[in-house]
Design a protein around this motif. Structure first.
Motif, short mmCIF file in Angstrom:
data_model
loop_
_atom_site.label_atom_id
_atom_site.label_comp_id
_atom_site.label_asym_id
_atom_site.label_seq_id
_atom_site.Cartn_x
_atom_site.Cartn_y
_atom_site.Cartn_z
N GLU A 168 0.64 -1.19 -0.01
CA GLU A 168 0.05 0.17 0.01
C GLU A 168 1.01 1.30 -0.24
OE1 GLU A 168 -1.98 1.05 3.94
OE2 GLU A 168 -1.45 -0.93 4.45
N GLY A 169 0.49 2.51 -0.53
CA GLY A 169 0.99 3.56 -0.66
C GLY A 169 0.33 4.57 -1.39
N SER A 170 0.95 5.51 -1.97
CA SER A 170 0.27 6.66 -2.84
C SER A 170 0.84 6.62 -4.10
CB SER A 170 0.48 7.83 -1.73
OG SER A 170 1.69 8.20 -1.80
N TYR A 171 0.27 7.67 -4.96
CA TYR A 171 0.71 7.76 -6.22
C TYR A 171 0.36 9.26 -6.64
CZ TYR A 171 -4.29 7.74 -7.81
OH TYR A 171 -5.46 7.85 -7.96
N SER A 185 -4.01 12.20 -7.93
CA SER A 185 -3.19 11.43 -6.97
C SER A 185 -4.09 10.79 -5.94
CB SER A 185 -2.27 12.44 -6.18
OG SER A 185 -3.08 13.45 -5.77
N ASP A 212 -4.37 7.24 -2.95
CA ASP A 212 -3.61 6.01 -2.31
C ASP A 212 -4.14 4.66 -3.09
OD1 ASP A 212 -2.69 7.43 -0.34
OD2 ASP A 212 -4.89 7.48 0.80
N TRP A 232 5.80 4.19 -1.35
CA TRP A 232 5.13 3.15 -0.24
C TRP A 232 6.26 3.03 0.63
CZ3 TRP A 232 7.98 1.77 -4.33
CH2 TRP A 232 9.08 0.95 -4.40
#
Length: 96
Positions: A27-30, A48, A50, A83
């Motif tokens: 999991e993370g962000s973009y 943008s 998650d 991430w």
């Protein structure tokens, strides 16, 4: 962790699709930025958010942009994935 920007063409438009993939849950962000430049000027599109890749999922779409098909324009897309294990980025340039 990997990222990709996929180009999908239709008769009147082009879609740029951002994807993130992982062999294990992540999991993370973009941050997905598309720049279009042509005779009518320049425009920037930013998306943008998650992402979450569950066990067995492998891949998730993290952005999708539809642009008009202008033969005299060019498109540059940049996708950054962050991430807890790091950061990667990938690019797409229609001039290449």
């Amino acid at each position: 962790m990997n990222c990709d920007i996929v180009k999908v063409e239709t008769p009147s438009s082009i879609e740029l699709v951002g994807k993130v993939s992982s062999s294990e849950p992540a999991e993370g962000s973009y941050h997905f930025v598309i720049e279009k430049q042509g005779p009518s000027g320049r425009s920037d599109i930013t998306q943008s958010g998650d992402f979450l890749i569950g066990a067995g999922d492998g891949e998730e779409e993290v952005g999708r942009v539809t642009l008009d098909m202008d033969p005299s324009a060019f498109y540059v897309a940049h996708l950054v994935i962050e991430w807890n294990g790091g950061e990667i980025d990938c690019r797409y340039d229609s001039r290449n």
